[in-house]
Design a protein around this motif. Structure first.
Motif, PDB file in Angstrom:
ATOM      1  N   GLU A  59       0.816  -1.165  -0.048  1.00 34.24           N
ATOM      2  CA  GLU A  59      -0.138  -0.118   0.022  1.00 34.24           C
ATOM      3  C   GLU A  59       0.736   1.185  -0.022  1.00 34.24           C
ATOM      4  OE1 GLU A  59      -3.940  -1.377   2.445  1.00 34.24           O
ATOM      5  OE2 GLU A  59      -2.043  -1.606   3.408  1.00 34.24           O
ATOM      6  N   ASP A  60       2.034   1.095   0.561  1.00 35.31           N
ATOM      7  CA  ASP A  60       3.051   2.307   0.735  1.00 35.31           C
ATOM      8  C   ASP A  60       3.761   2.910  -0.587  1.00 35.31           C
ATOM      9  OD1 ASP A  60       1.883   2.634   3.112  1.00 35.31           O
ATOM     10  OD2 ASP A  60       3.432   1.607   4.034  1.00 35.31           O
ATOM     11  N   SER A  61       3.677   1.848  -1.560  1.00 35.41           N
ATOM     12  CA  SER A  61       4.474   2.028  -2.850  1.00 35.41           C
ATOM     13  C   SER A  61       4.206   3.244  -3.651  1.00 35.41           C
ATOM     14  CB  SER A  61       4.321   0.674  -3.999  1.00 35.41           C
ATOM     15  OG  SER A  61       4.907   0.906  -4.711  1.00 35.41           O
ATOM     16  N   SER A  62       4.998   4.106  -4.286  1.00 37.32           N
ATOM     17  CA  SER A  62       4.693   4.876  -5.294  1.00 37.32           C
ATOM     18  C   SER A  62       4.435   4.477  -6.650  1.00 37.32           C
ATOM     19  CB  SER A  62       5.992   5.943  -5.525  1.00 37.32           C
ATOM     20  OG  SER A  62       6.760   5.005  -6.280  1.00 37.32           O
ATOM     21  N   ILE A  63       4.194   3.054  -6.706  1.00 41.15           N
ATOM     22  CA  ILE A  63       3.542   2.592  -7.826  1.00 41.15           C
ATOM     23  C   ILE A  63       2.093   2.462  -7.609  1.00 41.15           C
ATOM     24  CG2 ILE A  63       3.408   0.392  -9.296  1.00 41.15           C
ATOM     25  CD1 ILE A  63       6.396  -0.098  -8.631  1.00 41.15           C
ATOM     26  N   PRO A  64       1.226   2.936  -8.626  1.00 38.77           N
ATOM     27  CA  PRO A  64      -0.232   3.264  -8.524  1.00 38.77           C
ATOM     28  C   PRO A  64      -0.505   1.647  -7.789  1.00 38.77           C
ATOM     29  CG  PRO A  64       0.270   4.531 -10.195  1.00 38.77           C
ATOM     30  CD  PRO A  64       1.707   3.689  -9.927  1.00 38.77           C
ATOM     31  N   ASN A  65      -1.397   1.634  -6.883  1.00 39.01           N
ATOM     32  CA  ASN A  65      -2.136   0.650  -6.490  1.00 39.01           C
ATOM     33  C   ASN A  65      -3.497   0.521  -5.853  1.00 39.01           C
ATOM     34  OD1 ASN A  65      -1.660   0.314  -3.205  1.00 39.01           O
ATOM     35  ND2 ASN A  65       0.224   1.601  -3.943  1.00 39.01           N
ATOM     36  N   ARG A  70      -0.970  -4.129  -7.642  1.00 34.37           N
ATOM     37  CA  ARG A  70      -0.785  -2.938  -8.563  1.00 34.37           C
ATOM     38  C   ARG A  70      -1.892  -2.526  -9.409  1.00 34.37           C
ATOM     39  NH1 ARG A  70       4.994  -3.063 -11.318  1.00 34.37           N
ATOM     40  NH2 ARG A  70       3.927  -1.826 -12.777  1.00 34.37           N
ATOM     41  N   ASP A 377       9.584  -1.950 -12.571  1.00 36.73           N
ATOM     42  CA  ASP A 377       9.349  -0.507 -11.757  1.00 36.73           C
ATOM     43  C   ASP A 377       7.892  -0.075 -11.910  1.00 36.73           C
ATOM     44  OD1 ASP A 377      11.839  -0.507 -11.098  1.00 36.73           O
ATOM     45  OD2 ASP A 377      12.552   0.792 -12.749  1.00 36.73           O
ATOM     46  N   ASP A 378       7.406   1.030 -12.336  1.00 36.37           N
ATOM     47  CA  ASP A 378       6.066   1.379 -12.658  1.00 36.37           C
ATOM     48  C   ASP A 378       5.694   0.904 -13.954  1.00 36.37           C
ATOM     49  OD1 ASP A 378       7.446   3.313 -13.967  1.00 36.37           O
ATOM     50  OD2 ASP A 378       6.293   5.009 -13.210  1.00 36.37           O
TER      51      ASP A 378
END
Ligand code: AHR
Length: 512
Positions: A59-65, A70, A377-378
């Motif tokens: 949940e804390d990832s900078s990748i939209p989730n 993801r 990555d993203d």
């Protein structure tokens, strides 16, 4: 001499390079077998970046989730209509201790993934994360239980944790961990590759263990388990024979693993750099799965003539060398138009045997072996194999329509025979017919005559997957080099259709 033998063996066979028009004769009146949606099953193992980075970023990832999953991958998988997802392995399953993957994530112990590169994992993706993902995708979960290094009690409690309604200690624990209602879990694998990474057992010993472990996997509150015994690899018919003899009465399914691979030692060949001969050999090897499943099914027929027990091909697909520069043991490989043909030809074969084959799971869903999806990555790309699964998903739960196919064939290395056209057809509940065609030839356009019997064709539309080169693949900079386009070269005739397929192309037609 070789050609003479071939001509005798197959009346429709023409030797290499001889010319005959490709004809597909579909028998709509003979359609009776449903193609179970589970034939289009997927497999997600804790291996490389399949789970961590591929499906799950937290949940804390900078990748939209969405809640840690993801967003891009979720959306792509929804379009794919994934019917069933196998987890947590593979070899990983027999070293996985599910209790380490529940409760507050920050308190979960770390573990070493000994099978796959020794990567340290934080157990942040566990039972809740997997079963919630299945609910989000609308697919059946297929849990692979630990027999190799786990206890009977551990597996029994896992089933109780996931599926018992109330009152039981494991239901109480599940509720404390935030899930009130049990999940619905149908498919349960009792061990994986128990002849190898799952414990190096002999079939007699595993049969006894299977009987014992499955005894304590209970059906709670109306949840009916479909128990799957760990089956053979490729050509190990003895394994199937012993298991069927000793444990058939206790199983709903038995698995089979078949990889399109050069061999298990040494180089498996590059995913992206291969000769024309390698390409045809690959298709010959992938088509050999038909003989392999037939032999396993013949053994099953002896012990289970009613076909009560399903053959579950719960690992299949291509296995190439890992991409240069990637982490050893993570099995990350690129995916070209060649892989797309392995998918289409294999699915065409599975459709023929769904009286016995009840599920298959391509390996794997993301970033591992013949993936649907690759991530970096993203960024995310859809592979040519993804596109075949998406184009073919119209066949899920449709009625299989038997067909006869005449076409040129090629003989390749190791005396493998490769028909240059492959086809399959089905009719869905609305009466719409879908016909999937693969023109395997690298050079020749195929003018295919399709006979549809009594069916009067009103309209035909279609999509095509092809590229300039057979080794074409999608990259993070150019994600659409291999992607489906509209197809307009199917014409209605008085008996059916005339289809002009470019070399190395896969087409799915919709006929109304
Ligand atoms: O899919 C990769 C591995 O292949 C699986 O973990 C194992 O079951 C098989 O050998």
């Amino acid at each position: 001499m070789k050609n003479a033998i071939l001509s005798l063996a197959f009346c429709a066979v023409m030797p290499v390079f001889a010319q005959q028009k490709a004809t597909v004769t579909i028998h709509p009146e003979q359609g009776k077998q449903i193609i179970p949606k589970e034939i289009y099953g997927q497999f997600a193992e804790h291996l490389g970046t399949c789970i961590y980075g591929g499906l799950w970023v937290g949940e804390d990832s900078s990748i939209p989730n969405v809640k840690g999953y993801r967003t891009d991958v979720l959306e792509a998988l929804k379009k794919l209509k994934v019917p069933v997802l196998r987890w947590p392995g593979g070899c990983f399953a027999d070293e996985y201790h599910w209790m380490d993957g529940i409760g507050p994530r920050e308190k979960r112990p770390r573990m070493v993934n000994n099978n796959w590169g020794g990567t340290v994992e934080d157990n942040s993706f566990g039972t809740h994360e997997f079963l919630d993902l299945c609910e989000m995708l609308g697919c059946e979960p297929y849990i692979s239980g630990n027999v190799g290094s786990g206890t009977v009690e551990e597996l029994a409690k896992w089933v109780e944790y996931m599926t018992s309604e109330q009152g039981s200690p494991m239901a109480k624990l599940r509720k404390e961990n935030g899930r009130e209602k049990p999940w619905k879990v149908k498919y349960l694998g009792v061990g994986n590759e128990s002849w190898g990474c799952g414990g190096n057992m002999l079939p007699e010993y595993y049969s006894d263990l299977y009987r014992r472990y499955q005894t304590y996997c209970r059906n709670y509150n109306g949840n009916q388990l479909f128990k799957i015994a760990s089956g053979a690899s490729d050509y190990d018919y003895h394994w199937t024979e012993v298991l069927m003899q000793k444990a058939a009465g206790h199983m709903s399914g038995i698995s089979l693993h078949y990889y399109t691979v050069l061999g298990w030692s040494g180089s498996k060949g590059s995913a992206t750099q291969f000769s024309d001969e390698d390409y045809y050999w690959t298709l010959g090897k992938c088509r050999e799965i038909e003989d392999v499943v037939k032999r396993h099914m013949a053994i099953m027929d002896k012990y289970d003539p009613q076909k009560r027990i399903g053959l579950m091909v719960d690992e299949w697909g291509t296995w190439w060398d890992e991409e240069p520069g990637t982490i050893p043991g993570h099995l990350y490989q690129q995916n070209t138009l060649r892989d797309a043909f392995v998918a289409s030809l294999t699915l065409d074969i599975f459709h023929k045997y769904t009286d016995r084959i009840k599920m298959t799971n391509i390996a794997q869903i993301a970033n591992v072996l013949q993936s649907m999806i690759l991530t970096k990555d993203d960024k995310m790309i859809l592979t040519p194999t993804y596109h075949v699964f998406e184009m073919y998903n119209v066949h899920q739960n449709a009625t299989y329509l038997p067909l006869d196919l005449q076409c040129n064939r090629m003989i390749v290395r190791d005396d493998r025979i490769v028909p240059l056209v492959s086809a399959t057809a089905s009719r869905n509940q609305e009466g719409v017919i879908h016909i999937s065609l693969s023109n395997v030839s690298l050079d020749e356009t195929e003018d295919i005559t399709i006979n549809l019997g009594d069916v009067k064709v009103g309209t035909v539309t279609g999509r095509i997957l092809t590229a300039d080169k057979i080794d074409a693949y999608n990259t993070f900079d150019q994600p659409d080099i291999v992607s489906p386009k509209n197809f307009k070269d199917a014409k209605i005739t008085k008996d059916g259709l005339q289809v002009k397929m470019p070399a190395k192309s896969i087409v799915v037609l919709e006929v109304k």
